[in-house]
Design a protein around this motif. Structure first.
Motif, mmCIF file in Angstrom:
data_model
loop_
_atom_site.group_PDB
_atom_site.id
_atom_site.type_symbol
_atom_site.label_atom_id
_atom_site.label_comp_id
_atom_site.label_asym_id
_atom_site.label_seq_id
_atom_site.Cartn_x
_atom_site.Cartn_y
_atom_site.Cartn_z
ATOM 1 N N GLY A 370 37.380 44.720 45.200
ATOM 2 C CA GLY A 370 35.926 44.571 45.140
ATOM 3 C C GLY A 370 35.207 45.897 44.983
ATOM 4 N N LEU A 371 35.764 46.958 45.576
ATOM 5 C CA LEU A 371 35.151 48.297 45.481
ATOM 6 C C LEU A 371 35.670 49.088 44.286
ATOM 7 C CD1 LEU A 371 35.280 49.265 49.281
ATOM 8 C CD2 LEU A 371 33.263 48.617 47.965
ATOM 9 N N ARG A 372 36.504 48.445 43.478
ATOM 10 C CA ARG A 372 37.068 49.064 42.273
ATOM 11 C C ARG A 372 37.966 50.256 42.603
ATOM 12 N NH1 ARG A 372 31.571 49.247 38.547
ATOM 13 N NH2 ARG A 372 31.032 47.041 38.745
ATOM 14 N N LEU A 373 38.555 50.213 43.773
ATOM 15 C CA LEU A 373 39.540 51.232 44.139
ATOM 16 C C LEU A 373 40.938 50.806 43.701
ATOM 17 C CD1 LEU A 373 38.447 52.174 47.781
ATOM 18 C CD2 LEU A 373 38.445 53.699 45.812
ATOM 19 N N LEU A 374 41.251 49.541 43.912
ATOM 20 C CA LEU A 374 42.593 49.017 43.668
ATOM 21 C C LEU A 374 42.599 48.142 42.416
ATOM 22 C CD1 LEU A 374 45.505 48.728 44.923
ATOM 23 C CD2 LEU A 374 44.659 46.628 46.007
ATOM 24 N N PRO A 375 43.515 48.380 41.478
ATOM 25 C CA PRO A 375 43.620 47.497 40.315
ATOM 26 C C PRO A 375 44.042 46.087 40.736
ATOM 27 C CG PRO A 375 44.829 49.558 39.979
ATOM 28 C CD PRO A 375 44.446 49.505 41.420
ATOM 29 N N GLU A 376 43.708 45.098 39.940
ATOM 30 C CA GLU A 376 44.092 43.725 40.256
ATOM 31 C C GLU A 376 45.604 43.570 40.312
ATOM 32 O OE1 GLU A 376 42.244 40.769 37.899
ATOM 33 O OE2 GLU A 376 40.191 41.390 38.396
ATOM 34 N N GLU A 377 46.333 44.374 39.568
ATOM 35 C CA GLU A 377 47.793 44.347 39.637
ATOM 36 C C GLU A 377 48.268 44.676 41.047
ATOM 37 O OE1 GLU A 377 51.663 46.408 37.413
ATOM 38 O OE2 GLU A 377 49.754 47.486 37.572
ATOM 39 N N GLY A 378 47.576 45.618 41.707
ATOM 40 C CA GLY A 378 47.930 45.974 43.079
ATOM 41 C C GLY A 378 47.765 44.799 44.022
ATOM 42 N N ARG A 379 46.672 44.037 43.846
ATOM 43 C CA ARG A 379 46.473 42.855 44.682
ATOM 44 C C ARG A 379 47.590 41.842 44.461
ATOM 45 N NH1 ARG A 379 41.134 39.873 43.301
ATOM 46 N NH2 ARG A 379 42.355 39.404 41.444
ATOM 47 N N ASP A 380 47.984 41.630 43.193
ATOM 48 C CA ASP A 380 49.064 40.684 42.906
ATOM 49 C C ASP A 380 50.385 41.140 43.527
ATOM 50 O OD1 ASP A 380 47.394 39.020 41.493
ATOM 51 O OD2 ASP A 380 47.808 39.951 39.554
ATOM 52 N N LEU A 381 50.640 42.441 43.488
ATOM 53 C CA LEU A 381 51.873 42.963 44.091
ATOM 54 C C LEU A 381 51.855 42.792 45.605
ATOM 55 C CD1 LEU A 381 52.350 46.245 42.014
ATOM 56 C CD2 LEU A 381 53.804 44.207 41.949
ATOM 57 N N ILE A 382 50.693 43.015 46.220
ATOM 58 C CA ILE A 382 50.569 42.826 47.670
ATOM 59 C C ILE A 382 50.802 41.361 48.044
ATOM 60 C CG2 ILE A 382 48.928 42.854 49.591
ATOM 61 C CD1 ILE A 382 47.689 45.369 48.270
ATOM 62 N N LEU A 383 50.204 40.443 47.284
ATOM 63 C CA LEU A 383 50.390 39.019 47.572
ATOM 64 C C LEU A 383 51.840 38.600 47.374
ATOM 65 C CD1 LEU A 383 47.183 37.558 45.877
ATOM 66 C CD2 LEU A 383 47.577 37.993 48.297
#
Length: 601
Positions: A370-383
């Motif tokens: 949301g703050l544009r710090l983390l790419p969406e790929e990072g969120r997918d990897l975390i999940l």
């Protein structure tokens, strides 16, 4: 006439599928959380079929986050944390730092900015409260020393993540990631006619949080419990339940609007302030159904964000994330716990407990994106890492439980002095009247890896546990000249026992190998003085299998525990409250009953 009902369809679809997949996960002995995440994947935009509303689901999830953090605050125990602060506080901080470094390094290799790598590392460093507590409860470890350390470790991690939720937006607002300017920072910059750097932004953020904490600690801790007491005295359970929810949501929303802190932080401190009230348990109980329902929707909404294609497109990245969670973080925790001189069994239990990530990781991932710090790929990897690690967490516990007994019967103390003999898996039989320390063994050419022979005592007593009850039994046996040895898995009483020339066997008595080394086959009696009924039951069962004729005495706290231990083979189980009552009755006999007998005569 039919109407568009996206809110109802999102709630119904999410809860129904979450129930179905949660039940399936439970049947496979997995945390229901795994089922909730899979339900979210099914109703998400990346899979065919029904797709839940992409705008409503995050808002419902936000309510789930508020109630989750309110629950964490309600269960926050400063007393439990202080009891294990020597290991939990520095250990958790070191482990978070190491795991964050690993995550940042992976982000750097993928070309992410510094902020994205730090958020990614923090998300991989924190374990799930839900998964960890459930795993400990299933194994009856919550009240044990290793369980308390794991819970204390978890509390420190939660507090660190709460601090991260405060500082990450400030970092983003500093211009590192083009975040939205904070109103207070903008006002100060305009007033002073300067461009604020990261230090200024962090300082102003901490100032706002400090003002919020001051308000909560000075006014909130008086007003919130007073309000709940007033509602409770009304006698209306419905109003009390509504009051708890209104306080949780109201404080969270108000703190976000007035002080600019996150909704999660406001809810956490609302719960923490309320935890000091005697009504905290009732508040937790009354809010639990709604907390559980919205927590489910939170996990479903997290699953909706996950793109399963990443498992096919980036399998090596997913494996790297899983490696950091299962191996990197667990190995760091193991080494840290051992460095503090704690037993190997404790280190393995904590390592297995932390080998997963969960709700805080999801919150951090969403915040970072949301703050544009983390790419969406990072969120997918975390999940992906969360789902896989939660599924594999029972396997980690299974491996730890298989390894602990073998190490208990094999390792010997290292280093010098009695205090060094702290290995949970260590067998340290010291002949009564002939205590030999590690220095003497090394001087005699004995290897540190050498196993100790079975005790030569016969017709002896075995005392399992050297707590308050065990010490009384030990002193009595010593005074009466009864041969005995002590089985203990904590290092605290070891130095005193060795000084008293007592034969000690360091290890966990639930291990058959440890009982064999205590020469239980030749013993006359065993006193199971440990307070945990589950572990005591295992000791009793194994002792009876090895020596059917041995006298087994145990302790218990409830009638159910008494019945449980008797069924497993104890000859007598003593419950503290009952013995206190018997002692009082014996004293009353000397005063009342003789007088009554004289009157009747």
């Amino acid at each position: 006439m039919l109407h568009e009902t996206p809110l109802i369809s999102t709630i119904v679809g999410g809860l129904v599928l979450a129930f179905a997949f949660g039940y399936v996960a439970h049947r496979f002995r997995l945390p229901p959380l795994v089922g909730y995440l899979f339900a979210g994947i099914l109703v998400g935009p990346h899979t065919p079929g029904f797709v839940a509303d992409q705008h409503l689901a995050p808002e419902l999830a936000e309510i789930g986050v508020i109630l989750l953090m309110f629950g964490v605050g309600l269960h926050f125990s400063l007393k439990d944390l202080l009891s294990v602060r020597g290991v939990a506080v520095p250990g958790a901080i070191a482990q978070i730092g190491f795991a964050t470094l690993l995550g940042w390094g992976m982000g750097w290799l993928m070309g992410w900015p510094i902020g994205g790598g730090l958020v990614f590392g923090l998300a991989l460093s924190v374990a799930s409260t839900v998964v960890l507590l459930k795993a400990l409860q299933e194994r009856r470890l919550v009240e044990t020393e290793r369980g308390k350390i794991a819970v204390g470790w978890l509390i420190v991690e939660d507090l660190a993540m709460v601090l991260a939720l405060v500082l990450i937006p400030a970092f983003a607002n500093s211009g590192e990631a083009g975040g939205h300017a904070d109103p207070l920072s903008t006002a100060v910059a305009g007033l002073l006619d300067i461009e604020l750097n990261l230090g200024w932004v962090l300082g102003l953020t901490l100032l706002k949080v400090g003002a919020f904490l001051g308000l909560m600690l000075v006014i909130g801790r008086r007003v919130i419990p007073w309000m709940l007491h007033a509602i409770a005295h009304s006698g209306s359970r419905e109003l009390f339940r509504l009051g708890v929810l209104a306080l949780a949501l109201g404080v969270a929303f108000g703190s976000a609007q007035l002080f600019g802190v996150s909704l999660a932080l406001g809810a956490f401190f609302a719960g923490m302030v309320l935890a000091e009230s005697e009504l905290s348990h009732r508040a937790a109980q009354e809010s639990l159904p709604l907390r559980d329902a919205f927590a489910v929707l939170f996990f479903v909404s997290v699953g909706m964000l996950f793109d399963p294609n990443i498992l096919v497109d980036s399998p090596l990245k997913v494996l790297a994330v899983v490696f950091i969670i299962l191996i990197g973080k667990s190995l760091a925790a193991f080494l840290i716990v051992r460095a503090f001189g704690m037993p190997t069994g404790t280190a393995l239990t904590i390592s297995a407990s932390l080998a997963q990530i969960g709700e805080f990781s999801f919150i951090l991932a969403e915040l970072g994106v949301g703050l544009r710090l983390l790419p969406e790929e990072g969120r997918d990897l975390i999940l992906a890492g969360a789902i896989i690690s939660i599924i594999l967490n029972p396997v980690m516990f299974y491996l730890a439980e298989r390894v602990i007994p073998k190490m208990e019967a094999r390792l010997v103390p290292k280093g010098g002095g009695a205090a060094a003999a702290t290995e949970d898996a260590t067998v340290n039989a010291v002949e009564a009247g002939n205590a030999v320390g590690p220095e003497e063994r090394m001087a005699n050419g004995e290897s540190e890896a050498q196993t100790t022979a079975t005790s030569t005592l016969t017709d002896h007593a075995i005392v399992v546990g050297c707590g308050r009850v065990g010490k009384i039994v030990i002193d009595n046996l010593r005074a009466n000249g009864v041969p005995f040895l002590v089985v203990e898995d904590s290092d605290r009483p070891l130095e005193e026992l060795l000084r008293q020339q007592t034969e000690v066997l360091m290890g966990n008595a639930t291990s058959p190998r440890v009982l064999e080394l205590a020469n239980i086959a030749a013993a006359k009696s065993i006193v199971v003085a440990i307070p945990n009924a589950f572990e005591a039951g295992n000791v009793i069962q194994r002792a009876r299998e090895i020596n059917p004729a041995i006298l087994i005495l145990a302790r218990a706290h409830t009638d159910a525990e008494v019945e449980h231990l008797l069924k497993l083979g104890a000859d007598r189980v003593i419950m503290g409250e009952r013995e206190i009552a018997n002692g009082m009755l014996a004293s009353l006999d000397q005063v009342h009953w003789p007088a009554i007998s004289q009157e009747e005569g």
